[in-house]
Scaffold this motif. Structure first.
Motif, PDB file in Angstrom:
ATOM      1  N   GLN A 232      -0.406   8.685  54.115  1.00 62.77           N
ATOM      2  CA  GLN A 232      -0.533   9.240  55.463  1.00 62.77           C
ATOM      3  C   GLN A 232      -1.801  10.087  55.602  1.00 62.77           C
ATOM      4  O   GLN A 232      -2.382  10.158  56.683  1.00 62.77           O
ATOM      5  N   ALA A 233      -2.225  10.710  54.500  1.00 59.94           N
ATOM      6  CA  ALA A 233      -3.419  11.565  54.542  1.00 59.94           C
ATOM      7  C   ALA A 233      -4.713  10.753  54.618  1.00 59.94           C
ATOM      8  O   ALA A 233      -5.754  11.271  55.032  1.00 59.94           O
ATOM      9  N   MET A 234      -4.644   9.494  54.215  1.00 61.00           N
ATOM     10  CA  MET A 234      -5.830   8.632  54.278  1.00 61.00           C
ATOM     11  C   MET A 234      -6.127   8.288  55.733  1.00 61.00           C
ATOM     12  O   MET A 234      -5.213   8.174  56.545  1.00 61.00           O
ATOM     13  N   ASN A 235      -7.420   8.126  56.045  1.00 62.11           N
ATOM     14  CA  ASN A 235      -7.717   7.702  57.412  1.00 62.11           C
ATOM     15  C   ASN A 235      -7.384   6.220  57.558  1.00 62.11           C
ATOM     16  O   ASN A 235      -7.195   5.503  56.570  1.00 62.11           O
ATOM     17  N   ALA A 236      -7.279   5.756  58.769  1.00 61.69           N
ATOM     18  CA  ALA A 236      -6.805   4.398  59.054  1.00 61.69           C
ATOM     19  C   ALA A 236      -7.652   3.331  58.371  1.00 61.69           C
ATOM     20  O   ALA A 236      -7.119   2.381  57.791  1.00 61.69           O
ATOM     21  N   ASP A 237      -8.970   3.464  58.415  1.00 61.64           N
ATOM     22  CA  ASP A 237      -9.836   2.463  57.791  1.00 61.64           C
ATOM     23  C   ASP A 237      -9.653   2.416  56.281  1.00 61.64           C
ATOM     24  O   ASP A 237      -9.631   1.346  55.686  1.00 61.64           O
ATOM     25  N   ASP A 238      -9.503   3.579  55.661  1.00 54.91           N
ATOM     26  CA  ASP A 238      -9.324   3.627  54.211  1.00 54.91           C
ATOM     27  C   ASP A 238      -7.996   3.010  53.788  1.00 54.91           C
ATOM     28  O   ASP A 238      -7.936   2.295  52.787  1.00 54.91           O
TER      29      ASP A 238
ATOM     30  N   ARG B  46      -6.403   0.709  55.372  1.00 56.16           N
ATOM     31  CA  ARG B  46      -6.536  -0.739  55.582  1.00 56.16           C
ATOM     32  C   ARG B  46      -7.307  -1.389  54.437  1.00 56.16           C
ATOM     33  O   ARG B  46      -6.935  -2.454  53.950  1.00 56.16           O
TER      34      ARG B  46
ATOM     35  N   LYS C  55      -2.218   1.905  61.514  1.00 56.07           N
ATOM     36  CA  LYS C  55      -2.075   2.591  60.225  1.00 56.07           C
ATOM     37  C   LYS C  55      -0.617   2.645  59.785  1.00 56.07           C
ATOM     38  O   LYS C  55      -0.301   2.397  58.619  1.00 56.07           O
TER      39      LYS C  55
END
Length: 82
Positions: A33-39, A41, A57
């Motif tokens: 959850q802490a990762m940004n959406a692109d990461d 993915r 996400k």
């Protein structure tokens, strides 16, 4: 994605899976959850999950959890007589 990035993300997946098996599912979930959406993915894509740049996400995080459960089921069935 470079071969080095791919190896790093696959190693990270294995580490998260091991921790997930050790009853640290909430911790692993929080990290995802802490990762940004692109990461998240890219992380999923590197581990052979079918995601696109438009996959939400939350859906990607759900797919990763499903993969962990699937992997656990497959490995627990190894050696089980039919």
């Amino acid at each position: 994605m470079t071969h080095e990035e791919l190896d790093k993300l696959q190693a990270q997946f294995k580490d998260m899976y091991v921790r997930w098996l050790e009853n640290q599912e909430a911790v692993v979930q929080a990290e995802l959850q802490a990762m940004n959406a692109d990461d998240v993915r890219r992380f999923a894509d590197a581990n052979n999950l079918n995601v696109t740049a438009k996959t939400p996400k939350e859906r990607v995080v759900h797919l990763i959890g499903m993969r962990f459960r699937e992997k656990k089921q497959l490995t627990s069935k190894v050696g089980t007589p039919l």
